[in-house]
Design a protein around this motif. Sequence first.
Motif, PDB file in Angstrom:
ATOM      1  N   SER A 172       0.709  -1.261  -0.195  1.00  0.00           N
ATOM      2  CA  SER A 172      -0.037  -0.050  -0.025  1.00  0.00           C
ATOM      3  C   SER A 172       0.976   1.286   0.107  1.00  0.00           C
ATOM      4  CB  SER A 172      -0.879   0.238   0.920  1.00  0.00           C
ATOM      5  OG  SER A 172      -1.803   1.322   1.237  1.00  0.00           O
ATOM      6  N   GLY A 173       0.621   2.219  -0.983  1.00  0.00           N
ATOM      7  CA  GLY A 173       1.303   3.481  -0.985  1.00  0.00           C
ATOM      8  C   GLY A 173       0.924   4.296   0.112  1.00  0.00           C
ATOM      9  N   THR A 174      -0.499   4.105   0.875  1.00  0.00           N
ATOM     10  CA  THR A 174      -1.116   4.691   1.909  1.00  0.00           C
ATOM     11  C   THR A 174      -1.627   3.712   3.027  1.00  0.00           C
ATOM     12  OG1 THR A 174      -3.008   4.669   0.468  1.00  0.00           O
ATOM     13  CG2 THR A 174      -1.680   6.765   0.493  1.00  0.00           C
ATOM     14  N   PRO A 175      -0.604   3.204   3.628  1.00  0.00           N
ATOM     15  CA  PRO A 175      -1.213   2.289   4.760  1.00  0.00           C
ATOM     16  C   PRO A 175      -1.968   2.935   5.762  1.00  0.00           C
ATOM     17  CG  PRO A 175       1.296   2.625   5.035  1.00  0.00           C
ATOM     18  CD  PRO A 175       0.645   3.076   3.591  1.00  0.00           C
ATOM     19  N   ILE A 176      -1.651   4.079   6.165  1.00  0.00           N
ATOM     20  CA  ILE A 176      -2.340   5.058   7.201  1.00  0.00           C
ATOM     21  C   ILE A 176      -3.068   6.087   6.104  1.00  0.00           C
ATOM     22  CG2 ILE A 176      -2.190   6.352   9.149  1.00  0.00           C
ATOM     23  CD1 ILE A 176       0.411   5.206  10.123  1.00  0.00           C
ATOM     24  N   GLN A 419      -2.705  12.440  -4.558  1.00  0.00           N
ATOM     25  CA  GLN A 419      -1.364  11.929  -4.954  1.00  0.00           C
ATOM     26  C   GLN A 419      -1.228  10.424  -5.621  1.00  0.00           C
ATOM     27  OE1 GLN A 419       1.607  13.717  -5.079  1.00  0.00           O
ATOM     28  NE2 GLN A 419       0.371  15.179  -4.238  1.00  0.00           N
ATOM     29  N   GLN A 420      -2.057   9.618  -5.302  1.00  0.00           N
ATOM     30  CA  GLN A 420      -2.374   8.388  -5.864  1.00  0.00           C
ATOM     31  C   GLN A 420      -2.893   8.618  -7.336  1.00  0.00           C
ATOM     32  OE1 GLN A 420      -4.962   6.089  -3.289  1.00  0.00           O
ATOM     33  NE2 GLN A 420      -3.070   4.790  -2.795  1.00  0.00           N
ATOM     34  N   ALA A 421      -3.828   9.557  -7.573  1.00  0.00           N
ATOM     35  CA  ALA A 421      -4.090   9.819  -8.724  1.00  0.00           C
ATOM     36  C   ALA A 421      -3.240  10.254  -9.711  1.00  0.00           C
ATOM     37  CB  ALA A 421      -5.203  10.882  -8.724  1.00  0.00           C
ATOM     38  N   ILE A 422      -2.528  11.485  -9.074  1.00  0.00           N
ATOM     39  CA  ILE A 422      -1.329  11.964 -10.076  1.00  0.00           C
ATOM     40  C   ILE A 422      -0.330  10.911 -10.272  1.00  0.00           C
ATOM     41  CG2 ILE A 422       0.646  13.713 -10.022  1.00  0.00           C
ATOM     42  CD1 ILE A 422      -1.080  15.322  -8.039  1.00  0.00           C
ATOM     43  N   ASP A 423      -0.095   9.826  -9.472  1.00  0.00           N
ATOM     44  CA  ASP A 423       1.016   9.155  -9.631  1.00  0.00           C
ATOM     45  C   ASP A 423       0.516   7.807 -10.520  1.00  0.00           C
ATOM     46  OD1 ASP A 423       2.932  10.483  -8.380  1.00  0.00           O
ATOM     47  OD2 ASP A 423       2.361   9.382  -6.350  1.00  0.00           O
ATOM     48  N   ARG A 424      -0.521   7.881 -11.236  1.00  0.00           N
ATOM     49  CA  ARG A 424      -1.056   6.822 -12.240  1.00  0.00           C
ATOM     50  C   ARG A 424       0.122   7.134 -13.256  1.00  0.00           C
ATOM     51  NH1 ARG A 424      -1.446   3.765  -9.996  1.00  0.00           N
ATOM     52  NH2 ARG A 424      -1.172   5.014  -8.058  1.00  0.00           N
ATOM     53  N   THR A 425       0.211   8.442 -13.510  1.00  0.00           N
ATOM     54  CA  THR A 425       1.380   8.812 -14.832  1.00  0.00           C
ATOM     55  C   THR A 425       2.903   9.278 -14.193  1.00  0.00           C
ATOM     56  OG1 THR A 425       1.742  10.194 -16.645  1.00  0.00           O
ATOM     57  CG2 THR A 425       0.799  11.455 -14.773  1.00  0.00           C
ATOM     58  N   HIS A 426       2.938   9.756 -12.976  1.00  0.00           N
ATOM     59  CA  HIS A 426       4.340   9.986 -12.542  1.00  0.00           C
ATOM     60  C   HIS A 426       4.749   8.725 -11.520  1.00  0.00           C
ATOM     61  CE1 HIS A 426       7.450  12.175 -10.002  1.00  0.00           C
ATOM     62  NE2 HIS A 426       7.919  12.462 -11.248  1.00  0.00           N
ATOM     63  N   ARG A 427       5.274   7.663 -12.463  1.00  0.00           N
ATOM     64  CA  ARG A 427       5.824   6.501 -11.879  1.00  0.00           C
ATOM     65  C   ARG A 427       6.974   5.791 -13.018  1.00  0.00           C
ATOM     66  NH1 ARG A 427       1.515   4.129 -10.286  1.00  0.00           N
ATOM     67  NH2 ARG A 427       2.123   2.149 -10.380  1.00  0.00           N
ATOM     68  N   ILE A 428       7.549   4.766 -12.367  1.00  0.00           N
ATOM     69  CA  ILE A 428       8.758   4.190 -13.104  1.00  0.00           C
ATOM     70  C   ILE A 428       7.981   3.877 -14.511  1.00  0.00           C
ATOM     71  CG2 ILE A 428       9.949   2.059 -13.379  1.00  0.00           C
ATOM     72  CD1 ILE A 428      10.135   1.933 -10.451  1.00  0.00           C
ATOM     73  N   GLY A 429       8.786   4.407 -15.504  1.00  0.00           N
ATOM     74  CA  GLY A 429       8.490   4.225 -16.932  1.00  0.00           C
ATOM     75  C   GLY A 429       7.974   5.590 -17.541  1.00  0.00           C
TER      76      GLY A 429
END
Length: 484
Positions: A172-176, A419-429
Amino acid sequence: WKKWQETEEEVFELPMGINATLRNYQHRGYEWMVLLSKIGAGACLADDMGLGKTLQTICFMAHLINETPGYKSVVVCPASLVFNWEKEFEKFAPHLKVYNFNDSKKNVENILQSEADIVILSYGLLRSKIEFFSKIPWLCAIIDESHNIKNIHSITSKAVCQLRSTHKVALSGTPIMNNTMDLYAQLNFLLPTLFGTREFFKKEYADPIDRGKSVEKAKLLSKITAPFLLRRTKEMVAKDLPEKIEAVLWCEMGEEQMEAYEAVKNKIRDSIFLNIKNEGLNKSKISVLAGMQKLRQVCNAPFLVNDDEITNTDSIKLEVLMDEINNNLGGKKVLVFSQFKGMLDLIGDRLRQEKIKFLRFDGDTALSERRDLIDQFQSEESDINIFIISLKAGNAGITLTAASYVFLIDPWWNSAVEQQAIDRTHRIGQTKNVFAYKMVCKDTIEEKIIALQQKKKAVSASIISVEEGFVKNLSEEDISYLFS
């Protein structure tokens, strides 16, 4: 553990059959899971979104299967991610046999008869078939988006804890997400009894941290959980990832939309403070949340509020978004997120009017269609540049690195979800800079929420990236400020 922390040398080779070359920062997560498995301890991989948690976990599972063949492992995840996991196994570990148990009509007995190494199923199917799944001696149990079991009393949490497995991993990127107690249920699945009873954990850590804002307790809990909870941010490890630029895109309502906003606000404020007076602050939190939601809808478009007295059809956010798409983003791939399906409807209608092609993904999108939509958007040959997505359905687990622009139509208190939404595109690759814009109406509750977010930073962030329960912690003074 200390030796591993201090060295940058590779401790374990990648398992045979893995079709990938892991960079050092990815490899470290895989090594860490192997180390913990050797002492029989569960692991919570809480790396930032986009740092390859899925790939590292696939490597770990391949390692276990190579060492102990003949046993099945299980991946439990939200229904929307079942196909994503299947695709990742096909890509990175094609030698492993995967059984996608994504249909409640399938005969569960087929799982035992199959030669599958990995079984993938949703939380919902696990709950409905737990009597069967709890009897299987799994080699490894992976729970993805593990904050789904944060409530230890929930049916989902109880079902997950009934799984019998030699090795356990939570991702989980957001366990809390709300408070420190969210962490307890996940740790209790991974390391039963190690952190005491729920009542002990609440008294010893959660209450002092969440209510007392105790930095000392937060540091102590961080130290105790550190060996079992690996959290790395992009700034720490993915230094070659292109820059992510976040900014607020201010929107100023026209006169008629602002009049509609003021009318709704005054009506809500009178009702809320009457409730607080009659029932007390704590019992009025639901009405406060409902009132805030309604004002946010007016900020998007007064049309979204189901009120016969409101006839205004303006939407400054829609106008600003279309201006950006038409004049500034020619040829660029764009993600547009909104929490409200009605707003997605308005955006879709406007795009059709202007003959702009787009894709749409929300909670009603069939699971079988989601994979095709993502593939279509990611394809270099596709001429569809706009993808409108509901925040809840599309904020986790999917990869959309073709996009370089993200618009959050209605930002909210939970910055972790944003941040999870933004990181759909800002990620490895990702090879391009990512520009993310939060659309905020000036002189409204949206602007005030941003101010309160800055004021109410959680002490618990010293444990791990934490999102404080925003509404839960509002004082009467805060509520007065938001509706002033």
